[in-house]
Design a protein around this motif. Structure first.
Motif, PDB file in Angstrom:
ATOM      1  N   MET A   1      -4.979 -30.715  13.032  1.00 18.94           N
ATOM      2  CA  MET A   1      -3.615 -30.833  12.663  1.00 18.94           C
ATOM      3  C   MET A   1      -3.001 -30.010  13.715  1.00 18.94           C
ATOM      4  SD  MET A   1      -1.886 -29.312   9.276  1.00 18.94           S
ATOM      5  CE  MET A   1      -3.372 -28.166   9.005  1.00 18.94           C
ATOM      6  N   LYS A   2      -1.922 -30.436  14.232  1.00 17.43           N
ATOM      7  CA  LYS A   2      -0.807 -29.581  15.215  1.00 17.43           C
ATOM      8  C   LYS A   2      -0.042 -28.585  14.184  1.00 17.43           C
ATOM      9  CE  LYS A   2       2.375 -29.819  18.653  1.00 17.43           C
ATOM     10  NZ  LYS A   2       3.731 -29.500  18.385  1.00 17.43           N
ATOM     11  N   THR A   3       0.003 -27.404  14.501  1.00 19.58           N
ATOM     12  CA  THR A   3       0.692 -26.391  13.885  1.00 19.58           C
ATOM     13  C   THR A   3       2.334 -26.501  14.168  1.00 19.58           C
ATOM     14  OG1 THR A   3      -0.988 -24.758  13.578  1.00 19.58           O
ATOM     15  CG2 THR A   3       1.098 -23.805  13.347  1.00 19.58           C
ATOM     16  N   LYS A   4       3.307 -26.461  13.837  1.00 21.22           N
ATOM     17  CA  LYS A   4       4.486 -26.696  13.977  1.00 21.22           C
ATOM     18  C   LYS A   4       5.111 -25.282  13.993  1.00 21.22           C
ATOM     19  CE  LYS A   4       6.624 -30.603  11.838  1.00 21.22           C
ATOM     20  NZ  LYS A   4       7.971 -31.125  11.316  1.00 21.22           N
ATOM     21  N   ARG A   5       5.682 -25.209  15.314  1.00 22.00           N
ATOM     22  CA  ARG A   5       6.289 -23.959  15.787  1.00 22.00           C
ATOM     23  C   ARG A   5       7.790 -24.012  15.210  1.00 22.00           C
ATOM     24  NH1 ARG A   5       2.859 -25.514  20.447  1.00 22.00           N
ATOM     25  NH2 ARG A   5       1.411 -23.743  20.852  1.00 22.00           N
ATOM     26  N   ILE A   6       7.964 -22.910  14.321  1.00 21.52           N
ATOM     27  CA  ILE A   6       9.564 -22.859  13.968  1.00 21.52           C
ATOM     28  C   ILE A   6      10.072 -21.365  14.326  1.00 21.52           C
ATOM     29  CG2 ILE A   6      10.853 -23.001  11.842  1.00 21.52           C
ATOM     30  CD1 ILE A   6       8.032 -24.334  10.999  1.00 21.52           C
ATOM     31  N   VAL A   7      11.362 -21.650  15.141  1.00 19.55           N
ATOM     32  CA  VAL A   7      11.660 -20.322  15.426  1.00 19.55           C
ATOM     33  C   VAL A   7      12.984 -20.021  14.396  1.00 19.55           C
ATOM     34  CG1 VAL A   7      13.416 -19.043  17.032  1.00 19.55           C
ATOM     35  CG2 VAL A   7      11.442 -20.452  17.545  1.00 19.55           C
ATOM     36  N   PHE A  70       3.749 -17.615  21.430  1.00 18.45           N
ATOM     37  CA  PHE A  70       3.748 -18.997  21.676  1.00 18.45           C
ATOM     38  C   PHE A  70       2.250 -19.542  21.681  1.00 18.45           C
ATOM     39  CE2 PHE A  70       3.859 -23.191  23.302  1.00 18.45           C
ATOM     40  CZ  PHE A  70       5.279 -23.602  22.707  1.00 18.45           C
ATOM     41  N   ASN A  71       1.467 -18.949  22.605  1.00 18.04           N
ATOM     42  CA  ASN A  71       0.262 -19.585  22.822  1.00 18.04           C
ATOM     43  C   ASN A  71      -0.730 -19.240  21.473  1.00 18.04           C
ATOM     44  OD1 ASN A  71       0.840 -20.887  25.188  1.00 18.04           O
ATOM     45  ND2 ASN A  71       0.537 -18.783  26.144  1.00 18.04           N
ATOM     46  N   GLU A  72      -0.421 -18.218  20.537  1.00 23.32           N
ATOM     47  CA  GLU A  72      -1.189 -17.871  19.443  1.00 23.32           C
ATOM     48  C   GLU A  72      -1.182 -19.120  18.409  1.00 23.32           C
ATOM     49  OE1 GLU A  72      -0.371 -14.004  17.535  1.00 23.32           O
ATOM     50  OE2 GLU A  72      -0.120 -13.219  19.347  1.00 23.32           O
ATOM     51  N   ALA A  73      -0.225 -20.033  18.627  1.00 28.98           N
ATOM     52  CA  ALA A  73      -0.294 -21.075  17.612  1.00 28.98           C
ATOM     53  C   ALA A  73      -1.464 -21.811  17.942  1.00 28.98           C
ATOM     54  CB  ALA A  73       0.911 -22.002  17.806  1.00 28.98           C
ATOM     55  N   GLU A  74      -2.003 -21.925  18.920  1.00 25.20           N
ATOM     56  CA  GLU A  74      -3.307 -22.651  19.307  1.00 25.20           C
ATOM     57  C   GLU A  74      -4.320 -22.400  18.226  1.00 25.20           C
ATOM     58  OE1 GLU A  74      -3.098 -25.396  20.933  1.00 25.20           O
ATOM     59  OE2 GLU A  74      -0.882 -24.868  21.535  1.00 25.20           O
ATOM     60  N   SER A  75      -4.422 -21.031  17.689  1.00 19.45           N
ATOM     61  CA  SER A  75      -5.455 -20.513  17.051  1.00 19.45           C
ATOM     62  C   SER A  75      -5.060 -20.561  15.639  1.00 19.45           C
ATOM     63  CB  SER A  75      -5.516 -19.098  17.414  1.00 19.45           C
ATOM     64  OG  SER A  75      -4.626 -18.315  16.953  1.00 19.45           O
ATOM     65  N   TYR A  76      -3.982 -20.948  15.001  1.00 21.36           N
ATOM     66  CA  TYR A  76      -3.579 -21.195  13.607  1.00 21.36           C
ATOM     67  C   TYR A  76      -3.964 -22.640  13.233  1.00 21.36           C
ATOM     68  CZ  TYR A  76      -0.936 -16.953  13.464  1.00 21.36           C
ATOM     69  OH  TYR A  76      -0.730 -15.621  13.611  1.00 21.36           O
ATOM     70  N   ASN A  77      -4.536 -22.459  11.820  1.00 18.54           N
ATOM     71  CA  ASN A  77      -4.806 -23.794  11.220  1.00 18.54           C
ATOM     72  C   ASN A  77      -3.851 -24.334  10.301  1.00 18.54           C
ATOM     73  OD1 ASN A  77      -7.396 -23.674  12.554  1.00 18.54           O
ATOM     74  ND2 ASN A  77      -8.071 -22.330  11.085  1.00 18.54           N
ATOM     75  N   GLY A  78      -2.970 -23.311  10.247  1.00 16.54           N
ATOM     76  CA  GLY A  78      -1.802 -23.897   9.080  1.00 16.54           C
ATOM     77  C   GLY A  78      -0.580 -24.966   9.645  1.00 16.54           C
ATOM     78  N   ALA A  79       0.004 -25.647   8.805  1.00 17.76           N
ATOM     79  CA  ALA A  79       0.685 -26.597   9.373  1.00 17.76           C
ATOM     80  C   ALA A  79       1.948 -26.072   9.907  1.00 17.76           C
ATOM     81  CB  ALA A  79       1.282 -27.524   8.012  1.00 17.76           C
ATOM     82  N   ASN A 112       7.433 -24.576  27.168  1.00 17.74           N
ATOM     83  CA  ASN A 112       6.836 -24.043  25.895  1.00 17.74           C
ATOM     84  C   ASN A 112       8.067 -24.161  24.949  1.00 17.74           C
ATOM     85  OD1 ASN A 112       4.401 -22.652  26.849  1.00 17.74           O
ATOM     86  ND2 ASN A 112       5.899 -21.866  28.140  1.00 17.74           N
ATOM     87  N   GLN A 113       7.990 -25.563  24.344  1.00 21.24           N
ATOM     88  CA  GLN A 113       8.942 -25.893  23.537  1.00 21.24           C
ATOM     89  C   GLN A 113       8.406 -25.612  22.009  1.00 21.24           C
ATOM     90  OE1 GLN A 113      12.138 -27.915  24.104  1.00 21.24           O
ATOM     91  NE2 GLN A 113      12.046 -26.541  25.743  1.00 21.24           N
ATOM     92  N   TYR A 114       9.566 -25.262  21.158  1.00 22.38           N
ATOM     93  CA  TYR A 114       9.133 -25.044  19.772  1.00 22.38           C
ATOM     94  C   TYR A 114       9.484 -26.502  19.128  1.00 22.38           C
ATOM     95  CZ  TYR A 114       9.380 -20.259  21.010  1.00 22.38           C
ATOM     96  OH  TYR A 114       8.953 -19.095  21.484  1.00 22.38           O
ATOM     97  N   ASP A 115       9.149 -26.497  17.734  1.00 21.28           N
ATOM     98  CA  ASP A 115       9.153 -27.960  17.293  1.00 21.28           C
ATOM     99  C   ASP A 115      10.809 -27.976  16.428  1.00 21.28           C
ATOM    100  OD1 ASP A 115       6.765 -29.342  17.503  1.00 21.28           O
ATOM    101  OD2 ASP A 115       5.883 -27.411  16.504  1.00 21.28           O
ATOM    102  N   THR A 116      11.082 -26.613  15.871  1.00 21.83           N
ATOM    103  CA  THR A 116      12.346 -26.544  15.091  1.00 21.83           C
ATOM    104  C   THR A 116      13.122 -25.201  15.202  1.00 21.83           C
ATOM    105  OG1 THR A 116      11.399 -28.107  13.313  1.00 21.83           O
ATOM    106  CG2 THR A 116      13.579 -26.805  12.972  1.00 21.83           C
ATOM    107  N   LEU A 174      13.079 -24.562   4.689  1.00 21.76           N
ATOM    108  CA  LEU A 174      11.799 -25.443   4.173  1.00 21.76           C
ATOM    109  C   LEU A 174      12.393 -26.752   3.935  1.00 21.76           C
ATOM    110  CD1 LEU A 174       9.985 -22.927   2.004  1.00 21.76           C
ATOM    111  CD2 LEU A 174       9.551 -23.353   4.387  1.00 21.76           C
ATOM    112  N   ASP A 175      13.619 -26.872   3.321  1.00 17.05           N
ATOM    113  CA  ASP A 175      14.006 -28.268   3.092  1.00 17.05           C
ATOM    114  C   ASP A 175      14.529 -29.082   4.420  1.00 17.05           C
ATOM    115  OD1 ASP A 175      13.688 -27.956   0.593  1.00 17.05           O
ATOM    116  OD2 ASP A 175      15.690 -27.462   0.138  1.00 17.05           O
ATOM    117  N   ASN A 176      14.621 -28.461   5.494  1.00 15.48           N
ATOM    118  CA  ASN A 176      15.332 -28.681   6.676  1.00 15.48           C
ATOM    119  C   ASN A 176      14.268 -28.718   7.915  1.00 15.48           C
ATOM    120  OD1 ASN A 176      18.215 -29.914   6.214  1.00 15.48           O
ATOM    121  ND2 ASN A 176      17.832 -27.903   5.095  1.00 15.48           N
ATOM    122  N   LEU A 177      13.088 -28.787   7.784  1.00 17.46           N
ATOM    123  CA  LEU A 177      12.001 -28.537   8.753  1.00 17.46           C
ATOM    124  C   LEU A 177      12.189 -30.304   9.372  1.00 17.46           C
ATOM    125  CD1 LEU A 177       9.063 -26.725   7.122  1.00 17.46           C
ATOM    126  CD2 LEU A 177      10.693 -26.012   9.245  1.00 17.46           C
TER     127      LEU A 177
END
Length: 178
Positions: A1-7, A70-79, A112-116, A174-177
């Protein structure tokens, strides 16, 4: 599962850190703002206001810290992974101050683009100045505009978070991800 990066971004004093802390209390993974660490480290080195003394060095240190986050997201297992500010904040602030910077800054933001991206508006009711936040409220409003333009220049569809209680703002996020 790819972790969504949210700023979660916004000018100074818009409630970013409060929202990040509350999201963390609710069990979400969050990465905290790095600028205060950079400021405090510079102060220990005898530089009271690094951004004003050497804006490029300050921005390089911010870019380095935010790239690491930004690169730390690679080590996260959460959504979901929430960031208190993102890479484009660095160039948006330099644009606001009219600082000339090298291509490495824009390349880092493009590569290095974020998702939202959620942008918090200036809100007089909650705005406070402190030792690391030296902008006044009028400047905070101009920084908001620079942040919006900066993120849009990198192709983001920036979502504006309405003012309201912490719970209401979190619900909006959370409703607009995407």
């Amino acid at each position: 599962m790819k972790t969504k990066r949210i700023v979660i971004t916004g000018g100074p004093g818009t409630g970013k850190t409060t929202l990040i802390n509350e999201l963390e209390k609710k069990g979400h993974s969050c990465l905290h703002e790095v600028s205060r660490e950079v400021i405090k480290k510079a102060q220990k080195e005898g530089i009271e206001q690094l951004f004003l003394t050497n804006p490029i060095l300050f921005s390089e240190r911010l870019l380095e810290g935010r790239l690491q986050q930004f690169n730390e997201a690679e080590s996260y297992n959460g959504a979901l992974l929430f960031y208190d500010r993102g890479l484009p904040d660095v160039t948006a602030y330099m644009d606001y101050f009219g600082t000339t910077y090298s291509e490495i800054f824009t390349k880092s933001c493009m590569d290095n683009q974020y998702d939202t991206v959620f942008l918090l508006p200036p809100w007089k009711k909650i705005y406070k100045q402190d030792n690391e936040r030296y902008e006044n409220f009028e400047e905070a409003k101009k920084i908001h505009t620079a942040l919006l333009k900066g993120y849009e220049n990198y192709g983001y569809d920036v979502q504006l978070v309405p003012t309201g209680s912490v719970e209401e703002r979190i619900a909006f996020i959370l409703d607009n991800l995407k």
